[in-house]
Design a protein around this motif. Sequence first.
Motif, mmCIF file in Angstrom:
data_model
loop_
_atom_site.group_PDB
_atom_site.id
_atom_site.type_symbol
_atom_site.label_atom_id
_atom_site.label_comp_id
_atom_site.label_asym_id
_atom_site.label_seq_id
_atom_site.Cartn_x
_atom_site.Cartn_y
_atom_site.Cartn_z
ATOM 1 N N ARG A 127 91.013 58.942 7.742
ATOM 2 C CA ARG A 127 89.774 58.270 8.137
ATOM 3 C C ARG A 127 89.426 58.616 9.575
ATOM 4 N N PRO A 128 88.210 59.112 9.808
ATOM 5 C CA PRO A 128 87.816 59.414 11.189
ATOM 6 C C PRO A 128 87.484 58.147 11.974
ATOM 7 N N ALA A 129 87.488 58.268 13.284
ATOM 8 C CA ALA A 129 87.127 57.141 14.135
ATOM 9 C C ALA A 129 85.621 56.912 14.069
ATOM 10 N N GLY A 130 85.223 55.671 14.341
ATOM 11 C CA GLY A 130 83.808 55.369 14.478
ATOM 12 C C GLY A 130 83.093 54.969 13.207
ATOM 13 N N MET A 131 83.808 54.906 12.073
ATOM 14 C CA MET A 131 83.156 54.491 10.831
ATOM 15 C C MET A 131 83.079 52.965 10.781
ATOM 16 N N ARG A 132 82.048 52.456 10.108
ATOM 17 C CA ARG A 132 81.782 51.017 10.070
ATOM 18 C C ARG A 132 82.039 50.477 8.674
ATOM 19 N N ASN A 133 82.835 49.405 8.602
ATOM 20 C CA ASN A 133 83.134 48.746 7.337
ATOM 21 C C ASN A 133 82.148 47.614 7.128
ATOM 22 N N ALA A 134 81.200 47.780 6.202
ATOM 23 C CA ALA A 134 80.200 46.748 5.952
ATOM 24 C C ALA A 134 79.646 46.949 4.551
ATOM 25 N N ALA A 135 78.961 45.931 4.042
ATOM 26 C CA ALA A 135 78.412 46.010 2.691
ATOM 27 C C ALA A 135 77.414 47.153 2.546
ATOM 28 N N ASP A 136 76.680 47.457 3.620
ATOM 29 C CA ASP A 136 75.706 48.541 3.534
ATOM 30 C C ASP A 136 76.310 49.912 3.855
ATOM 31 N N SER A 137 77.644 49.960 3.978
ATOM 32 C CA SER A 137 78.324 51.243 4.180
ATOM 33 C C SER A 137 78.693 51.919 2.861
ATOM 34 N N PHE A 138 78.517 51.226 1.739
ATOM 35 C CA PHE A 138 78.833 51.834 0.444
ATOM 36 C C PHE A 138 77.693 52.783 0.048
ATOM 37 N N GLU A 139 77.644 53.899 0.736
ATOM 38 C CA GLU A 139 76.601 54.894 0.518
ATOM 39 C C GLU A 139 77.252 56.272 0.436
ATOM 40 N N PHE A 140 76.819 57.043 -0.554
ATOM 41 C CA PHE A 140 77.446 58.338 -0.811
ATOM 42 C C PHE A 140 76.375 59.404 -1.023
ATOM 43 N N GLN A 141 76.554 60.549 -0.359
ATOM 44 C CA GLN A 141 75.727 61.718 -0.646
ATOM 45 C C GLN A 141 76.585 62.692 -1.463
#
Length: 231
Positions: A127-141
Amino acid sequence: MMIPVRRLAMNTVASMLITGGVLMSPSALASDYPPAVEALPPIHIIQPDGVARSVSLADVFDHHGYACGPATVAFMAMQYALQNLYTENEIPRADDLLVLSHSPGGGVADVMDLLFSNGRPESRTLRPAGMRNAADSFEFQVMRKSTLQTVSIALDPALWPAGWFEIRDKRRAGTFTEADQAQLQSYQQQVTSTFPAKDLQTLFGSTEVRTVMGWGAIQSGELEAAVRAQR
């Protein structure tokens, strides 16, 4: 009721069963997980070793160690993406896909690692630094490289249990209580029992397949090296 914890050696061919030319794990035939998990279709994928494997949500839970809410979302997001990028008669190839996740959850990483490398420990994604754990983080390209087609899949944040990430933050801060543990377990059971029964469009809304142009390239091991350089 606690959801049972089970593990399988998913990284060994010996633990797999062959059905219709696709390797399937024993959990595809017998599972202790909720009925909605059992009823959810598996993902069929040709992995880098050239073997077509069938990966179910139960397999993901086995690999992760328990029935995990974020893993459920990631698995169903991949189902939705692949349904949009491939026909029913095609089996996706892992080396034909590029997936970018905005969620840093361990359950999310375990889904992708199981699909793309059969969950080998040495291939675990960092896991890289700076990622945010939140409900709106469940996004995938998700991109199918051979056609240059992409889809963006994002969970409706309103469906995620309120308070989940606040409790996770308390655990990291060392203020986690037994009551918090019970509440988090309740959230886990809520997601893993109900999300698999929901329609994909209910979870993620409508999506559009778009064709893109691209520049640059991601070399094998380049992302892992970048993450290690941050540490």
